[in-house]
Structures are given as structure tokens and as C-alpha cells.
Design an enzyme around this catalytic site. Structure first.
Site, short mmCIF file in Angstrom:
data_model
loop_
_atom_site.label_atom_id
_atom_site.label_comp_id
_atom_site.label_asym_id
_atom_site.label_seq_id
_atom_site.Cartn_x
_atom_site.Cartn_y
_atom_site.Cartn_z
N CYS A 170 0.81 -1.22 0.00
CA CYS A 170 0.00 0.00 0.00
C CYS A 170 0.84 1.26 0.00
CB CYS A 170 -0.92 0.01 1.21
SG CYS A 170 -2.01 -1.40 1.19
N PHE A 218 -9.76 -5.17 0.28
CA PHE A 218 -8.97 -4.85 -0.92
C PHE A 218 -9.80 -4.87 -2.20
CE2 PHE A 218 -5.34 -6.37 1.80
CZ PHE A 218 -4.74 -5.13 1.91
N HIS A 308 -3.56 7.57 2.56
CA HIS A 308 -3.95 6.26 2.02
C HIS A 308 -4.98 5.62 2.96
CE1 HIS A 308 -3.99 2.22 0.56
NE2 HIS A 308 -3.55 1.76 1.72
N ASN A 341 -9.70 -0.55 -0.52
CA ASN A 341 -8.25 -0.31 -0.46
C ASN A 341 -7.60 -0.94 -1.70
OD1 ASN A 341 -5.50 -0.42 0.03
ND2 ASN A 341 -5.70 -1.13 2.15
C1 LIG Z 1 -0.87 -4.26 2.50
C2 LIG Z 1 -0.26 -2.94 2.73
O1 LIG Z 1 0.83 -2.83 2.27
C3 LIG Z 1 -0.81 -1.79 3.51
C4 LIG Z 1 -2.23 -1.72 3.91
O2 LIG Z 1 -2.97 -0.78 3.69
S1 LIG Z 1 -2.73 -3.03 4.68
C5 LIG Z 1 -4.36 -2.73 5.11
C6 LIG Z 1 -4.39 -2.00 6.35
N1 LIG Z 1 -5.71 -2.14 6.86
C7 LIG Z 1 -5.94 -2.70 8.03
O3 LIG Z 1 -5.02 -3.10 8.74
C8 LIG Z 1 -7.34 -2.81 8.46
C9 LIG Z 1 -7.68 -1.77 9.46
N2 LIG Z 1 -8.85 -2.18 10.23
C10 LIG Z 1 -10.05 -1.66 10.03
O4 LIG Z 1 -10.28 -0.79 9.20
C11 LIG Z 1 -11.14 -2.13 10.96
O5 LIG Z 1 -10.54 -2.79 12.06
C12 LIG Z 1 -12.16 -3.10 10.30
C13 LIG Z 1 -12.95 -2.36 9.24
C14 LIG Z 1 -11.47 -4.31 9.70
C15 LIG Z 1 -13.14 -3.58 11.39
O6 LIG Z 1 -13.74 -2.47 12.01
P1 LIG Z 1 -13.64 -2.29 13.61
O7 LIG Z 1 -14.29 -1.01 13.94
O8 LIG Z 1 -12.25 -2.46 14.05
O9 LIG Z 1 -14.59 -3.43 14.09
P2 LIG Z 1 -14.32 -4.61 15.13
O10 LIG Z 1 -15.66 -5.02 15.63
O11 LIG Z 1 -13.28 -4.25 16.14
O12 LIG Z 1 -13.74 -5.74 14.17
C16 LIG Z 1 -14.57 -6.58 13.41
C17 LIG Z 1 -13.92 -7.93 13.39
O13 LIG Z 1 -12.72 -7.83 12.59
C18 LIG Z 1 -11.64 -8.45 13.32
N3 LIG Z 1 -10.40 -7.82 12.87
C19 LIG Z 1 -10.09 -6.51 12.79
N4 LIG Z 1 -8.85 -6.38 12.28
C20 LIG Z 1 -8.39 -7.61 12.01
C21 LIG Z 1 -7.17 -8.12 11.46
N5 LIG Z 1 -6.18 -7.29 11.02
N6 LIG Z 1 -7.04 -9.47 11.33
C22 LIG Z 1 -8.05 -10.32 11.70
N7 LIG Z 1 -9.24 -9.89 12.23
C23 LIG Z 1 -9.38 -8.55 12.39
C24 LIG Z 1 -11.98 -8.16 14.79
O14 LIG Z 1 -11.29 -9.04 15.63
C25 LIG Z 1 -13.47 -8.40 14.79
O15 LIG Z 1 -13.74 -9.80 14.85
P3 LIG Z 1 -15.06 -10.32 15.61
O16 LIG Z 1 -16.22 -9.61 15.00
O17 LIG Z 1 -15.05 -11.77 15.37
O18 LIG Z 1 -14.85 -9.94 17.07
#
Ligand SMILES: CC(=O)CC(=O)SCCNC(=O)CCNC(=O)[C@H](O)C(C)(C)COP(=O)(O)OP(=O)(O)OC[C@H]1O[C@@H](n2cnc3c(N)ncnc32)[C@H](O)[C@@H]1OP(=O)(O)O
Length: 398
Positions: A170, A218, A308, A341
Site C-alpha cells: 500500500c 482490498f 492512504h 483499499n
Molecule cells: C498491504 C499494505 O501494504 C498496507 C495496507 O494498507 S494493509 C491494510 C491496512 N488495513 C488494516 O489493517 C485494516 C484496518 N482495520 C479496520 O479498518 C477495521 O478494524 C475493520 C474495518 C477491519 C473492522 O472495524 P472495527 O471497527 O475495528 O470493528 P471490530 O468489531 O473491532 O472488528 C470486526 C472484526 O474484525 C476483526 N479484525 C479486525 N482487524 C483484524 C485483522 N487485522 N485481522 C483479523 N481480524 C481482524 C476483529 O477481531 C473483529 O472480529 P469479531 O467480530 O469476530 O470480534
């Protein structure tokens, strides 16, 4: 042997080879595949496509993630027809890397071409005036690679200077823009085409607890940006000046974000800690960036923001940490909502959205002069670029 005359010419060229002004974004283009999946329908679509309806707990979790994602729709090249033709894509016991790389070899440059043609049309000069090409993708595992194919598709000159960036994830778009800045400022007259093209097909897999968030966020897309210093008065329109750029790695976070080629495509992992890691480090990173341009006490709400949108929680955490006014990250949130994303390509969409919003703003005096671009990738790495709105600068000078 070159003689004294050659040495004199080389020495005098060295004095004049740098540009006078900062590197500037001159045009932006974006593109997506045709296939649209609404986020409300995604869980059924994904579990149906992968024949995983029986994994009810994971399905419920995917539903929860989709509802909290801040995403309305995504563009995804992979569809049922491709899976029918290549069932190995959803069979983790059968190697599928070769199939995926074959598809990517055509589709990644094709999508980049579509974005680049829009950028070149906006720029208004012939494609053969492009001197450098920087291509970023997480889908490339082959040479000659997507940069060469894109150069051929666009009819760039054979001497165009090409670079491919691979697996920056990303932060690929941010990294490519930083390199473009270096090139444009150190080679007078250079015009750099930055292209990022990302298709999730290379890392698509059947549902799995550790990857479910990635599959829920994604999407596919390509962004193209033309960068050059000292825009010519007759027709080039500066959109954003890139004033200073830096890359920061958050120590001890190598485990948090990663990608790796396997026999089943690119495997990725995303730690649940990513939003918190960014929250804990973003303030210092921004202070360092603004100190480098002589601003030791920046007011974050005086800036425009091109962040981002890695995930909704990342944007929320940045808002919270920096106490931003609710509209400051609106361009990032809108891109997340409309496309998801798209990894390295996303930042071009955010810049495009920001300039669209700027064009709608009637009162030019209200537009912030200074801004910042942030992109996050494996490492965890933060790419930061201090931006300046050339139009506000023009107003001040008049
Ligand atoms: C690849 C690259 O180079 C760079 C990038 O951009 S990588 C992508 C980066 N993005 C991320 O890391 C994701 C960021 N996270 C989010 O936006 C939010 O956590 C989300 C939309 C995924 C969920 O929203 P939230 O408000 O956190 O809700 P929340 O209820 O806490 O989570 C929902 C579920 O997702 C799970 N979860 C959140 N993040 C997780 C992760 N990274 N891995 C596994 N599970 C995850 C939580 O444990 C929860 O599970 P349950 O419902 O079973 O309890």
C-alpha cells in the site's frame, strides 16, 4: 578518449542539470476493472465464489467486517467465469501461481494503460515526451515486466528510463511519487509517468481467519500521475507541489504487514495491531516532515490531507490522534467508500478526489496552501510527502 573540451561540457552541464522549482503533479488518471461488487453483497459473493458456504462462523465474521469497513463498493477483476476456467485458484492443494502470473502479465499493464492514457490526455503533451516511467505493483513476478509492457502499449520512446517497484504494497504509490520527485528535480525537463496497478487476483484465496480482513477490504485499480518540475507556461497545469519527502520505518514492526510468493499466489498477513501502530507513530513522523521544511509548530487543521485509506480504523485513529476536523480526511474516506483499499494505486485516487473537491471550492482564499500525503506499507513503513497547493501560492504572490 574524451578530452578537455568534453570535460568542460560535462562540468557545465552538471551545474545546470537540476530543476529550479520543486517537482509537481501535472496530471492524474485512474481506472478500474468493469466488475463491481457491492459491499453489502460481498460476503455472499465471496463465499459462493469459493464454495465455502459451510464456513458459517467465518461468513458471519466477514459480514461484521464488511458492515464496519466504510466501503460501499469495490471493483474486482476476478469473477466466476475466470474461476470456471482456472479452478485451481480456489483449490489450495493445487499450485496456481503460474496461472495467476499469466493473467496478471496481461491485465496489470492493461489497467495501468487505461489510467495512464487519461493522465496523458489531461497533461496535453505527446506520450513520447515522457522521459521516465516508474511502475509499482504487488502483482509482478516476471521479466520483462509490466513497466516494459506499459511503455509499449503507450508508445513511449525506446529510451524512456524505466523502474519497477515490487511488493511495496500500500505504500507503493507514495514510494513511486517520492522517486519521481527525485528524478524530476535532478534532471531538468524530465517528465515522469508514475503508474500503480493492483489486482487482488494474485492474492485471492479461500476464506481463512488470518486473511479475512484483507479480502473484506482490498479492491482492484490503477492510478497514473505525471510529475515534472518547472511546468511550462503554455499548457501544463500544476496540481500539487511535492515540497519534501521522507520514508520512516516503525522499528520492530516487520511482523505486522507482509506479503510472500507461494505456489498458491501471493500470501499476505495483516496484523490487527496495524491501526494502533500507525496511531502511535504518525504524530512524530509528521513533526519530522514539517520540521524539515522549517515549520516547527504545524497546525494539523490548517493542512489539506491525502491519506492512504488502508482501512476505516486507520483513518479514525489518525483523526483521533491529530484531533482533525471531521472533513479533513473526507477525500480518503470517499475513495475508501467507492473503491476499497486498492493498495499502492489508492493514493492517486485520493489526490484526484482532492483536486476535484478543490475545483468545486468557490473561495480560493479558503483553500489550505500546505498539505501532506501519507501512505503505509509493509515494514511498517510510512511514506510522507509535504505538499503545497500551487494555486494558493499564486494568489499570495499576486
Ligand atoms: C498491504 C499494505 O501494504 C498496507 C495496507 O494498507 S494493509 C491494510 C491496512 N488495513 C488494516 O489493517 C485494516 C484496518 N482495520 C479496520 O479498518 C477495521 O478494524 C475493520 C474495518 C477491519 C473492522 O472495524 P472495527 O471497527 O475495528 O470493528 P471490530 O468489531 O473491532 O472488528 C470486526 C472484526 O474484525 C476483526 N479484525 C479486525 N482487524 C483484524 C485483522 N487485522 N485481522 C483479523 N481480524 C481482524 C476483529 O477481531 C473483529 O472480529 P469479531 O467480530 O469476530 O470480534
Amino acid at each position: 578518449m574524451p578530452g578537455a573540451t568534453t570535460a568542460t561540457i560535462v562540468d557545465s552541464r552538471r551545474c545546470t542539470q537540476h530543476s529550479e522549482g520543486p517537482a509537481t503533479v501535472l496530471a492524474i488518471g485512474t481506472a478500474n476493472p468493469e466488475n463491481i461488487v457491492l459491499q453489502d453483497d460481498f460476503t455472499d459473493y465471496y463465499f459462493g465464489l469459493t464454495k465455502s458456504e459451510h464456513l458459517t462462523e467465518l461468513k458471519d465474521k466477514m459480514n461484521r467486517i464488511c458492515h464496519k469497513s466504510g466501503i460501499e463498493k469495490r471493483y474486482i477483476h476476478l469473477n466466476a467465469e475466470i474461476i470456471r476456467a482456472h479452478p485451481e485458484i480456489i483449490d489450495k492443494h493445487v499450485p496456481s501461481l503460474e496461472t495467476r502470473v499469466d493473467i496478471m502479465a496481461t491485465e496489470v499493464p492493461k489497467l495501468a494503460e487505461s489510467a495512464a492514457r487519461k493522465a496523458i490526455a489531461e497533461w496535453g503533451r505527446p506520450a513520447t515526451d515522457i522521459t521516465h516511467l516508474i511502475f509499482s505493483t504487488y502483482s509482478g513476478c516476471r521479466a520483462p515486466s509490466a513497466d516494459l509492457q506499459l511503455a509499449s502499449l503507450l508508445g513511449l520512446r525506446p529510451s524512456v528510463s524505466r523502474t519497477i517497484l515490487s511488493l511495496h504494497g500500500c505504500s507503493g504509490g507514495g514510494r513511486a511519487l517520492q522517486l519521481a520527485k527525485e528524478i524530476a528535480e535532478n534532471n531538468r525537463g524530465a517528465r515522469v509517468l508514475v503508474a500503480c496497478s493492483e489486482l487482488t487476483l494474485i492474492c485471492f484465496s479461500t476464506p481463512d481467519e488470518s486473511k479475512i480482513v484483507g479480502h473484506g477490504l482490498f479492491g482492484d485499480g490503477a492510478g497514473a500521475v505525471i510529475v515534472g518540475a518547472n511546468p511550462s507556461a503554455d499548457g501544463e497545469h500544476p496540481l500539487f507541489e511535492m515540497v519534501a519527502a521522507s520514508q520512516t520505518m516503525i522499528p520492530g514492526t516487520e511482523h505486522a504487514l507482509g506479503m510472500q510468493a507461494t505456489s498458491s499466489g501471493i500470501d499476505f498477513h495483516l496484523s490487527i495491531q496495524v491501526p494502533t501502530l500507525i496511531k502511535d507513530n504518525i504524530h512524530q513522523c509528521l513533526l519530522d516532515a514539517f520540521r524539515s521544511v522549517g515549520n516547527t509548530d504545524p497546525n494539523w487543521n490548517d493542512l489539506f490531507w491525502a491519506v492512504h485509506p488502508g482501512g476505516r480504523a486507520i483513518l479514525d485513529n489518525i483523526d483521533d490522534k491529530l484531533q482533525l476536523q471531521p472533513w479533513k480526511l473526507a477525500a480518503s474516506r470517499q475513495v475508501l467508500s467507492e473503491y476499497g483499499n486498492m493498495s499502492g494505486a489508492t493514493i492517486a485516487f485520493v489526490l484526484d478526489e482532492l483536486r476535484r473537491r478543490r475545483e468545486k471550492e468557490e473561495d480560493m482564499q479558503q483553500q489550505p496552501e500546505w498539505g501532506v500525503l501519507l501512505a503505509f506499507g509493509p515494514g511498517v513503513t510510512i511514506e510522507t510527502i509535504v505538499l503545497r497547493n500551487p494555486l494558493s501560492r499564486g494568489l499570495k504572490e499576486n
